[in-house]
Each structure stands twice: as structure tokens, then as C-alpha cells.
Design a protein around this motif. Structure first.
Motif, PDB file in Angstrom:
ATOM      1  N   LEU A 155       1.697   6.182  -7.007  1.00  0.00           N
ATOM      2  CA  LEU A 155       0.524   6.886  -7.535  1.00  0.00           C
ATOM      3  C   LEU A 155       0.743   8.398  -7.545  1.00  0.00           C
ATOM      4  CD1 LEU A 155      -2.513   4.986  -5.976  1.00  0.00           C
ATOM      5  CD2 LEU A 155      -1.942   5.178  -8.388  1.00  0.00           C
ATOM      6  N   LEU A 156       1.208   8.937  -6.429  1.00  0.00           N
ATOM      7  CA  LEU A 156       1.395  10.382  -6.328  1.00  0.00           C
ATOM      8  C   LEU A 156       2.409  10.881  -7.357  1.00  0.00           C
ATOM      9  CD1 LEU A 156       1.405  10.821  -2.432  1.00  0.00           C
ATOM     10  CD2 LEU A 156      -0.453  11.298  -4.039  1.00  0.00           C
TER      11      LEU A 156
ATOM     12  N   ALA B 183       9.198   2.158  -5.002  1.00  0.00           N
ATOM     13  CA  ALA B 183       8.449   3.332  -5.453  1.00  0.00           C
ATOM     14  C   ALA B 183       9.176   4.083  -6.558  1.00  0.00           C
ATOM     15  CB  ALA B 183       8.197   4.269  -4.274  1.00  0.00           C
TER      16      ALA B 183
ATOM     17  N   SER C  10       2.737   1.664  -3.340  1.00  0.00           N
ATOM     18  CA  SER C  10       1.766   1.978  -4.393  1.00  0.00           C
ATOM     19  C   SER C  10       1.273   3.419  -4.265  1.00  0.00           C
ATOM     20  CB  SER C  10       0.583   1.015  -4.322  1.00  0.00           C
ATOM     21  OG  SER C  10       1.000  -0.317  -4.541  1.00  0.00           O
ATOM     22  N   LEU C  11       1.053   3.882  -3.033  1.00  0.00           N
ATOM     23  CA  LEU C  11       0.606   5.262  -2.830  1.00  0.00           C
ATOM     24  C   LEU C  11       1.650   6.260  -3.306  1.00  0.00           C
ATOM     25  CD1 LEU C  11      -1.487   7.216  -1.705  1.00  0.00           C
ATOM     26  CD2 LEU C  11      -0.388   7.001   0.542  1.00  0.00           C
ATOM     27  N   VAL C  12       2.918   5.992  -2.966  1.00  0.00           N
ATOM     28  CA  VAL C  12       3.989   6.886  -3.432  1.00  0.00           C
ATOM     29  C   VAL C  12       4.081   6.863  -4.952  1.00  0.00           C
ATOM     30  CG1 VAL C  12       6.475   7.294  -3.389  1.00  0.00           C
ATOM     31  CG2 VAL C  12       5.285   6.662  -1.289  1.00  0.00           C
TER      32      VAL C  12
ATOM     33  N   ALA D  81      -4.217   1.165  -9.980  1.00  0.00           N
ATOM     34  CA  ALA D  81      -3.751   1.064  -8.595  1.00  0.00           C
ATOM     35  C   ALA D  81      -4.022  -0.319  -8.018  1.00  0.00           C
ATOM     36  CB  ALA D  81      -4.415   2.130  -7.734  1.00  0.00           C
ATOM     37  N   THR D  82      -5.210  -0.870  -8.292  1.00  0.00           N
ATOM     38  CA  THR D  82      -5.513  -2.209  -7.762  1.00  0.00           C
ATOM     39  C   THR D  82      -4.610  -3.269  -8.375  1.00  0.00           C
ATOM     40  OG1 THR D  82      -7.229  -2.495  -9.454  1.00  0.00           O
ATOM     41  CG2 THR D  82      -7.916  -1.646  -7.312  1.00  0.00           C
TER      42      THR D  82
ATOM     43  N   TRP E 241       6.314   3.886 -10.395  1.00  0.00           N
ATOM     44  CA  TRP E 241       5.498   5.013 -10.848  1.00  0.00           C
ATOM     45  C   TRP E 241       5.529   5.177 -12.357  1.00  0.00           C
ATOM     46  CZ3 TRP E 241       7.776   9.034 -13.527  1.00  0.00           C
ATOM     47  CH2 TRP E 241       9.161   9.125 -13.452  1.00  0.00           C
TER      48      TRP E 241
ATOM     49  N   LEU F  63       0.817  -1.214   0.000  1.00  0.00           N
ATOM     50  CA  LEU F  63       0.000   0.000   0.000  1.00  0.00           C
ATOM     51  C   LEU F  63       0.852   1.266   0.000  1.00  0.00           C
ATOM     52  CD1 LEU F  63      -2.779  -1.071   2.532  1.00  0.00           C
ATOM     53  CD2 LEU F  63      -2.966  -0.908   0.047  1.00  0.00           C
ATOM     54  N   ALA F  64       1.908   1.285   0.823  1.00  0.00           N
ATOM     55  CA  ALA F  64       2.734   2.488   0.917  1.00  0.00           C
ATOM     56  C   ALA F  64       3.479   2.756  -0.382  1.00  0.00           C
ATOM     57  CB  ALA F  64       3.720   2.350   2.074  1.00  0.00           C
TER      58      ALA F  64
ATOM     59  N   VAL G 132      -0.823  -2.734  -6.624  1.00  0.00           N
ATOM     60  CA  VAL G 132      -0.574  -3.265  -5.281  1.00  0.00           C
ATOM     61  C   VAL G 132      -0.074  -4.713  -5.327  1.00  0.00           C
ATOM     62  CG1 VAL G 132      -1.632  -3.822  -3.063  1.00  0.00           C
ATOM     63  CG2 VAL G 132      -2.190  -1.671  -4.190  1.00  0.00           C
TER      64      VAL G 132
END
Length: 364
Positions: free
Chosen positions: A178-179, A234, A174-176, A288-289, A238, A171-172, A292
Motif C-alpha cells: 500500500l505504501l 511486497a 499488504s501494508l508495504v 486493500a481488503t 504494489w 497484513l505486513a 490481503v
């Protein structure tokens, strides 16, 4: 006449009709809850090792059973420097007669509860001037539903604790990703021209770098850690997101609402934040899904090679690597974490497919 349904309502209605996606979502919720609260309910600490119960197979039998009780008592007697003259069991209580020519040191009785198999002992009778001691000690009833590893640690608890790390990394990172990917791709697509060409050639250069070589290069200069692995993952994950967002932005920047914002004098950062990015959330959510599980699998691969999570932390990749080394003697050590990993990856991919179909305006 019935009022037209909003896009969000149509999306939820289509998603709820997809049994596979909803089942995958239910599996993910169960796995996440199990990893979150499960280690506190198993009755074992993830790092607690039972040296007398190593590589136990999966089962429902309470331990220590008859096959492990005798050897455990013999090893404890050796450490206590006493002889076991008599052993009697009544239910979950043992009556032991300990003997030693030099006298039984009662301080050595602490080895019994330290083993994790027995409760606090109680001295009943001292004989022969202290050379013989009769004690009563309760036997604990321990359950290892997925067995134990080579050090005697409960594998179920280890898998649940490892799931926290693997899911957090997934999750972490993937979030980075994504941003970074959304900001980079939206900027490249909206600005276009030479700026877009230069930015995307930079992405192509990063694509050409071997990921494992990049990780090894980082490990040369920095100590292996969870933070370092998050940065490494990360830093490359991206790239796909940037390409997806750029492709969407290239089509969105020609839309009327974007041209209207430009005519009103809205700056490029404002247009990107208010108009471009919100309209790319559909493809972004689907990507995103799928990102992950890719990150979790990548973390497992790095941990399998010994480049990822380090002791005392653990992850599904670390447990799979440990199980692979002991597959002949204890195949359950590989099967247990692999089952959690496969279930999570399959559920995430099914959910991603369901989101893609639900977001498709041409679907039912």
C-alpha cells in the motif's frame, strides 16, 4: 429540517445494512482473536509432539483411550527396560507393577511424564530386592478436537499458531505494498507527461517478470526466511495499487481544489500528501481488503512449494502442504488448515465487496 448526514456517516450506515459484509467482518474478528489467544487456551504447545498419538482423527474423546493406552505403556516399558507384570486402572489413575531381572531403576520413571500422557509417578512398594516395583501414576486427559499430525502435534493449536504467521504476512506485505503503491501511483499520475510514461513502463516490465522465477532467484542469493518472503511478495503486490492510485490521481489533478492549491504555490509533494492521497482512500480501502487475501493465498502457494515459511515456524500453506502429502492416511490434516484458509479468504473478499458497495455514492 434534519441536518445532512456526513459522508462518513452515510458510508457506515450503508455498510451496516449489508449483512454479508458484517457477517464477514465478524468471522474475521473471530478468526483473528482465535489465532491471537487460542494457542494458549488449547492446553497444548504448538511444537509438543505426542509420539504415541500420531495421526489421530478429529474427535471429542479424551486421550489416551483404551486403544492407545496399552501400546503406549508397552513402548514406555521397552524404553525403561522393564516388564509390565500388571496394569490396573481406577478412574484416571494407573497402578503398574514393573519388573526387571537387573532391578528397576527408579530414574527411568521419568519417561512416564516425559511422554506427555502421564503425570509424575509415585512408588508404592518395592519387592524381590528391587527387581519388582509397584507405582501409581495419574493419566492425563488430553483432547485433540481436530486430531493430530504425523508427529503427534495437536492440529488445532498448529492451525491457530499458523494463522498468526499467515495473517501477519498478509497484513505486513499488504501494508508495504500500500505504501509503495500509493506513493508511486500518486506521483506518476500527478506529474504526468514523460515522467508518468517512464514510471508506468517500469511497472509494465515488473508485471512481465514471472513471480515464482523472481522468488527462486532471491532464494539463490539469500537464505529462505520470513523476511525474504515478505520482501518478495511486497516487491510485486504494489503494482496493482500503483495503477489504481494513478488512475484516481489523473482525474483528481484536474479538480478545482488541486488547481487552487497550485495557484497558492503549494509544492507538488504537499498537494499529493494533502489533497490527492486523502481523496483516493476510498478505492484504496477496497483494493486493500482484496489485496490481503491475495497475499495470504500467495504465501500459502509459496509455502506449499517449500519456498515460504520454514520450520520451526508454520503457516496455513505449510499445513496444507503437509496435509496433501498425508491425504490418504489422514485426510483431516488437509481439511483443518484448508477450512481456516478458505474461511479467511472468503470473508476478506466479501468484506471487500461490501466496502466497494458502501463507498459507491450511487448505492442506497
Amino acid at each position: 429540517m434534519r441536518a445532512p448526514q456526513r459522508p462518513a456517516g452515510r458510508f457506515l450506515a450503508r455498510l451496516l445494512r449489508m449483512r454479508g459484509a458484517m457477517a464477514a467482518l465478524g468471522v474475521l474478528v473471530l478468526i483473528a482473536l482465535a489465532c491471537l489467544v487460542g494457542p494458549g487456551l488449547t492446553g497444548h504447545d504448538p511444537d509438543r509432539a505426542y509420539s504415541d498419538l500420531r495421526q489421530l482423527p478429529a474427535g471429542l474423546t479424551a486421550q489416551p483411550d483404551a486403544a492407545h493406552l496399552g501400546p503406549a505403556l508397552e513402548r514406555l516399558a521397552f524404553r525403561m527396560r522393564v516388564r509390565l507384570d500388571a496394569v490396573a486402572r481406577e478412574g484416571d489413575t494407573l497402578c503398574l507393577r514393573l519388573a526387571s531381572d537387573a532391578g528397576v531403576d527408579r530414574r527411568s520413571l521419568v519417561y512416564l511424564p516425559r511422554s506427555g500422557l502421564f503425570g509424575p509417578p509415585a512408588a508404592l512398594e518395592e519387592q524381590d530386592g528391587g527387581q519388582s516395583l509397584v507405582i501409581e501414576v495419574p493419566v492425563r486427559r488430553l483432547h485433540f478436537f481436530l486430531g493430530t499430525d504425523v508427529q503427534g502435534r495437536d492440529l488445532l493449536t498448529r492451525c491457530l499458531a499458523a494463522g498468526r504467521v499467515s495473517l501477519a504476512i498478509g497484513l505486513a506485505a499488504s501494508l508495504v505494498a500500500l505504501l509503495i503503491g500509493i506513493a508511486y501511483g500518486a506521483a506518476a499520475g500527478f506529474l504526468g507527461g514523460a515522467v508518468d510514461a517512464v514510471m508506468m513502463r517500469f511497472v509494465d516490465v515488473l508485471y512481465a517478470l514471472p513471480f515464482v522465477f523472481f522468488v527462486i532467484l532471491l532464494l539463490v542469493f539469500f537464505r529462505p526466511s520470513l523476511t525474504l518472503m515478505l520482501i518478495a511478495i511486497a516487491a510485486v503486490e504494489w503494482l496493482d495499487m500503483a495503477r489504481v492510485v494513478r488512475a484516481q490521481t489523473l482525474s483528481l489533478r484536474e479538480r478545482d481544489f488541486v488547481r487552487a492549491a497550485q495557484a497558492l504555490g503549494v509544492a507538488a509533494p504537499g498537494i499529493i500528501a494533502r489533497h490527492i492521497v486523502p481523496n483516493t482512500l476510498g478505492p484504496v480501502a477496497v483494493t486493500a481488503t482484496l489485496l490481503v487475501p491475495q497475499v495470504i493465498l500467495l504465501e500459502s502457494f509459496l509455502s506449499f512449494l517449500g519456498l515460504g515459511v520454514q520450520e520451526p515456524q508454520t503457516s496455513w500453506g505449510v499445513l496444507v502442504a503437509d496435509g496433501a502429502r498425508s491425504i490418504e492416511a489422514a485426510p483431516h490434516m488437509l481439511a483443518a488448515p484448508a477450512l481456516f484458509l478458505i474461511a479467511t479468504l472468503v470473508a476478506l473478499n466479501l468484506l471487500g465487496d461490501g466496502l466497494a458497495d458502501a463507498l459507491d455514492p450511487q448505492s442506497g
